[in-house]
Design an enzyme around this catalytic site. Structure first.
Site, PDB file in Angstrom:
ATOM      1  N   HIS A 179       0.809  -1.214   0.000  1.00 22.01           N
ATOM      2  CA  HIS A 179       0.000   0.000   0.000  1.00 22.01           C
ATOM      3  C   HIS A 179       0.843   1.265   0.000  1.00 22.01           C
ATOM      4  CE1 HIS A 179      -3.469  -2.631   1.672  1.00 22.01           C
ATOM      5  NE2 HIS A 179      -3.488  -2.578   0.355  1.00 22.01           N
ATOM      6  N   HIS A 233      -8.390  -7.595  -7.743  1.00 18.01           N
ATOM      7  CA  HIS A 233      -8.749  -8.538  -6.674  1.00 18.01           C
ATOM      8  C   HIS A 233      -8.979  -7.711  -5.409  1.00 18.01           C
ATOM      9  CE1 HIS A 233      -6.611 -11.001  -9.636  1.00 18.01           C
ATOM     10  NE2 HIS A 233      -7.228 -12.063  -9.129  1.00 18.01           N
ATOM     11  N   SER A 249      -6.844  -2.068  -0.377  1.00 15.42           N
ATOM     12  CA  SER A 249      -6.380  -1.254  -1.505  1.00 15.42           C
ATOM     13  C   SER A 249      -7.474  -0.413  -2.168  1.00 15.42           C
ATOM     14  CB  SER A 249      -5.678  -2.135  -2.539  1.00 15.42           C
ATOM     15  OG  SER A 249      -6.467  -3.241  -2.904  1.00 15.42           O
ATOM     16  N   GLU A 302     -14.084  -7.819  -7.829  1.00  8.99           N
ATOM     17  CA  GLU A 302     -14.000  -8.887  -6.830  1.00  8.99           C
ATOM     18  C   GLU A 302     -14.901 -10.039  -7.262  1.00  8.99           C
ATOM     19  OE1 GLU A 302     -13.301 -11.471  -4.131  1.00  8.99           O
ATOM     20  OE2 GLU A 302     -12.129  -9.619  -4.143  1.00  8.99           O
ATOM     21  N   ASP A 330     -14.375 -12.045 -12.369  1.00  9.28           N
ATOM     22  CA  ASP A 330     -13.042 -12.620 -12.268  1.00  9.28           C
ATOM     23  C   ASP A 330     -12.018 -11.562 -12.693  1.00  9.28           C
ATOM     24  OD1 ASP A 330     -10.634 -13.975 -12.591  1.00  9.28           O
ATOM     25  OD2 ASP A 330     -11.566 -15.749 -13.472  1.00  9.28           O
ATOM     26  N   GLY A 331     -11.138 -11.189 -11.771  1.00 11.48           N
ATOM     27  CA  GLY A 331     -10.171 -10.143 -12.041  1.00 11.48           C
ATOM     28  C   GLY A 331      -9.266 -10.438 -13.219  1.00 11.48           C
ATOM     29  N   ASP A 389      -3.497  -8.175  -7.400  1.00 13.22           N
ATOM     30  CA  ASP A 389      -3.143  -8.651  -6.062  1.00 13.22           C
ATOM     31  C   ASP A 389      -3.918  -9.927  -5.760  1.00 13.22           C
ATOM     32  OD1 ASP A 389      -2.439  -8.862  -3.384  1.00 13.22           O
ATOM     33  OD2 ASP A 389      -3.857  -7.324  -2.726  1.00 13.22           O
TER      34      ASP A 389
END
Length: 282
Positions: free
Chosen positions: A18, A41, A102, A120, A145-146, A166
């Site tokens: 971060h 994500h 994030s 997400e 789905d990322g 991520d």
């Protein structure tokens, strides 16, 4: 790896990830033109550090718990200020009882012209994130789905911005997905900034991952490794890494100030090291 984030929110890996995220966003804000943040994500956004999960591991105490009130030299403190101010904004009563993930850190740092796409896949987590951003026209939450989003949502209409990748590393093959996903995304949007998080746990997998990135054909890849202890006899999260593609010209210098300061605070065993390496150049 089973990196269910409620157990690990605010740990050393979150802090490093971060801090890098905040520095990238601060750079993008130097120009008036709008930008987009795509978080592939995103998780639930906000984590209660008094929860059963967080208390079970206590990992946040060795991460943000050590940093929030630490004494730092002026240069490092100035570079950390945007990140720490974002964390404090969720803890107005002092201390650290809640930790922003994030998407919330990114949203806190955006200007009125900037936008966030928070993606997400997990239905319950996506629902929590949608509640978090309800009524916020600058943030859009997608239950998706990322990995698929790297194709469908690039390039953004702003043509400037950052993609944070991520993954939870709950399944085998995540390192391969990172490389494949980056190559496909970069092909669609070569001018974007990409930040990829990875765990340092399986050392052979990390070596293979870095080799694959070097051979990927993607230019301008900066690799950040941050270990808090030497390799454990049993598999353990001994460190974490961030790969940044198209990093701002300011980032390397900033990290050479920040990483030693963070390492002094967060290391728990020696020898442990941090490093910055260009895996590919121009």
């Amino acid at each position: 790896m089973n990196y269910r984030h409620a157990y690990h929110a605010g740990n050393f890996a979150d802090v490093v990830k971060h801090v890098v995220l905040a520095r990238l966003l601060e750079y993008l804000k130097q120009k008036d033109k709008a930008f987009r943040v795509i978080d592939t994500h995103a998780g639930i956004g906000r984590y209660d550090l008094s929860s059963v999960e967080a208390q079970k591991t206590g990992e946040w105490q060795g991460g943000i718990g050590r940093l929030i009130d630490a004494s730092l030299d002026a240069k490092a403190a100035a570079l950390l200020a945007p990140y720490l101010e974002a964390v404090r904004s969720f803890n107005s009563d002092g201390g650290v009882k809640r930790y922003p993930g994030s998407p919330l850190i990114a949203r806190h740092l955006l200007r009125k012209q900037d936008r966030l796409s928070a993606i997400e896949l997990h239905p319950k987590d996506a629902a929590k994130l949608k509640t978090e951003f309800a009524g916020d026209f600058q943030a859009r939450v997608l239950e998706l789905d990322g990995w698929l989003a790297l194709g469908a949502h690039l390039p953004p209409k702003e043509k400037r911005g950052l993609v944070l990748i991520d993954p939870p590393f709950e399944e085998a093959g995540e390192f391969d997905r990172l490389v494949d996903g980056l190559v496909k995304a970069h092909r669609r949007w070569p001018g974007g900034i990409y930040a990829l998080w990875y765990p340092i746990k399986d050392r052979k997998a990390v070596i293979a991952f870095r080799k694959a990135l070097k051979q990927s054909g993607v230019p301008k890849i900066l690799d950040i490794e941050f270990e808090i202890r030497p390799a454990s006899s049993e598999p353990s999260l001994d460190g974490s890494g961030m790969v940044v593609v198209n990093p701002p010209f300011t980032l390397e210098g900033e990290l050479r100030t920040l990483l030693p300061a963070l390492h002094r605070l967060l290391t728990v065993g020696k020898p442990a090291h941090w490093s910055l390496e260009w895996l590919t150049g121009e």
